[in-house]
Design a protein around this motif. Sequence first.
Motif, short mmCIF file in Angstrom:
data_model
loop_
_atom_site.label_atom_id
_atom_site.label_comp_id
_atom_site.label_asym_id
_atom_site.label_seq_id
_atom_site.Cartn_x
_atom_site.Cartn_y
_atom_site.Cartn_z
N UNK A 457 0.83 -1.20 0.00
CA UNK A 457 0.00 0.00 0.00
C UNK A 457 0.87 1.26 0.00
N UNK A 458 1.97 1.20 0.72
CA UNK A 458 2.91 2.32 0.71
C UNK A 458 3.45 2.54 -0.70
N UNK A 459 3.75 1.46 -1.41
CA UNK A 459 4.25 1.57 -2.78
C UNK A 459 3.21 2.20 -3.69
N UNK A 460 1.97 1.77 -3.57
CA UNK A 460 0.91 2.30 -4.43
C UNK A 460 0.72 3.79 -4.23
N UNK A 461 0.84 4.23 -2.99
CA UNK A 461 0.57 5.64 -2.69
C UNK A 461 1.79 6.54 -2.86
N UNK A 462 2.97 6.06 -2.47
CA UNK A 462 4.12 6.94 -2.32
C UNK A 462 5.26 6.68 -3.30
N UNK A 463 5.05 5.83 -4.29
CA UNK A 463 6.14 5.47 -5.20
C UNK A 463 6.79 6.70 -5.81
N UNK A 464 8.12 6.72 -5.82
CA UNK A 464 8.94 7.76 -6.44
C UNK A 464 8.79 9.10 -5.71
N UNK A 465 8.59 9.05 -4.40
CA UNK A 465 8.49 10.28 -3.61
C UNK A 465 9.60 10.39 -2.56
N UNK A 466 10.71 9.78 -2.81
CA UNK A 466 11.88 9.92 -1.94
C UNK A 466 11.67 9.33 -0.56
N UNK A 467 11.00 8.19 -0.49
CA UNK A 467 10.85 7.55 0.82
C UNK A 467 11.05 6.04 0.79
N UNK A 468 10.86 5.40 -0.36
CA UNK A 468 10.89 3.93 -0.42
C UNK A 468 12.26 3.38 -0.03
N UNK A 469 13.32 3.97 -0.57
CA UNK A 469 14.68 3.49 -0.31
C UNK A 469 14.94 3.50 1.19
N UNK A 470 14.55 4.57 1.87
CA UNK A 470 14.80 4.72 3.30
C UNK A 470 13.90 3.79 4.12
N UNK A 471 12.67 3.59 3.68
CA UNK A 471 11.77 2.67 4.38
C UNK A 471 12.32 1.26 4.35
N UNK A 472 12.73 0.81 3.17
CA UNK A 472 13.26 -0.55 3.05
C UNK A 472 14.56 -0.72 3.83
N UNK A 473 15.39 0.31 3.83
CA UNK A 473 16.63 0.22 4.59
C UNK A 473 16.32 0.10 6.08
N UNK A 474 15.40 0.93 6.56
CA UNK A 474 15.05 0.89 7.99
C UNK A 474 14.50 -0.47 8.40
#
Length: 530
Positions: A457-474
């Motif tokens: 759901x995060x991917x569907x809403x926020x893709x390419x908004x400078x957060x996915x890389x950091x979320x997955x790392x965390x």
Amino acid sequence: MKNINFLFVLIFGLSLGLTSCEDFLEETVKDQVSVDYIYNSPAGLEVGVNALYNQMRFYNLPSGDNSDLWANVFFMVATDLGLHRTWNTPYGTGHNPQSFTGSKWIQGYKIIDRCSAIITSARSIKMDEAAKKRLVAQARVIRGELYLDLKQMYGGILIDTIPTTPQNINDPVEYKVASDADVYKLIDGDLDYAIANLPFKVDPGRYGQGVARHIRGKSALWQQDWTEAATQFDAIINDGTHGLVNLIDVWGQNGNHKESLFTYQKDFLLGPDDNLAGGGGSWLSSVFTHRTYELNTSELVQDVAYGGQALGWFYPNNYLKSLYDQTNDLRFKTYYYSDNYQDYKINVPSNPKFGQPITNPAIAAPNGNYRAWHWSLKKYHDSEKLPMTSNSYKDYMYYRLAETYLLASEAYHNLGNDTKALAYLNKVRRRGYTGNPESTVTTFDLTAWTLNNYLDESARELAFENNRWFLLKRLGLLVERQNLYFRSSPSGTISGEVQLKMTPAMVNMPIPQSQIDLMGKPAGFNVGYN
């Protein structure tokens, strides 16, 4: 002792102010506003804070095609959701201190140094105390934000709150990795001060309490302090200043709506340059957009409705596409340019089939041609972008409430409260399926909170908004997920897609070579990988 003598932004006023130590030592000050004025007067203090925003805009939204743009684009696309076609290659041979852009490290510490100068000098400036606290609070949000940024990107980092001055510039230097406890103590202290001294409602382009709490909540998540994270996110949601907007308006032409926690301001008329108030032209609206006009020149010319001048360097990948209910999830057509060629009409006036659907691109471009035709991102679409240019002066929403809801959902799941976690998750999801942020339709609700449901759901809403890389790392999933789904196609064709291997060493960015040489390869820093 001055710990970091390579942080040398020592003169800045209304301009971006990236001057060197040598420039500072010249007798003639060449900037518009003197250093004494900035650090010794109420009006100067405000000028200094304004300049911080200008520098942060350059840090997160630089103009043109350069390593600064690449530094930002990397974190937007080099995840399990991205597809690379050309230009700089994520996870390729360039991931080492000599080749990988050091923009974030160098510019981040420069701005931190100026934040500290403002925070320190404000103590001796006599002015209205509430007004002073509000200015200092903005500098402290930015400093806390940057330290969290650097911590997320580089792992081992330096901390220093003593601003560089002519008196301490030659002091002995100690390069030492700060402990996690010390880093987060500084971050949280800055953000807590800002929360206590900033209102929720502020003018566009200003940091308010909402963005301070949002970043503070993110810091808490990195520390696995779920209670603190939930408290911060709840405060934003319950205050009422910010709220979800209609889906069609989220990435519309106006980026200063209620959902925005913070939006970078652009204005061509105020000076189309990073050093000026208006800011330079951003290329984001072109980077992710296919060049439909290259399919068939007898049928198509550049059209702003189809993205106008485009570059087609990076795209969303097929894995991300598979996550959408393409029939019912309105985000599929709202956040992305259609991948149905019949939605694109022949727009060459002399063509006898003007206004009819274009020729099937599979016929026009055998084996695919990603540059000319690919499912592509519409979030940064600029309906007012001038023709024949990649420059966009559209305001850029950087933090928004939908992410707050999703992060709050994660916090409540970790607190064992899946009822509230699902309520927050489905709040965003319902808007995606109905377009209405106040929808109570439960037809497409998720009924169980799982990590995969949350990530999808995060991917569907926020893709390419400078957060996915950091979320997955965390979450400790960056290497695994990137290796499963990130793809590169150097040939720009379907048959040319390849996997680019990410290694665990790449989870932390390499310190720039110039800084390694300066520091002498001290222990604890990531001095690179090949």
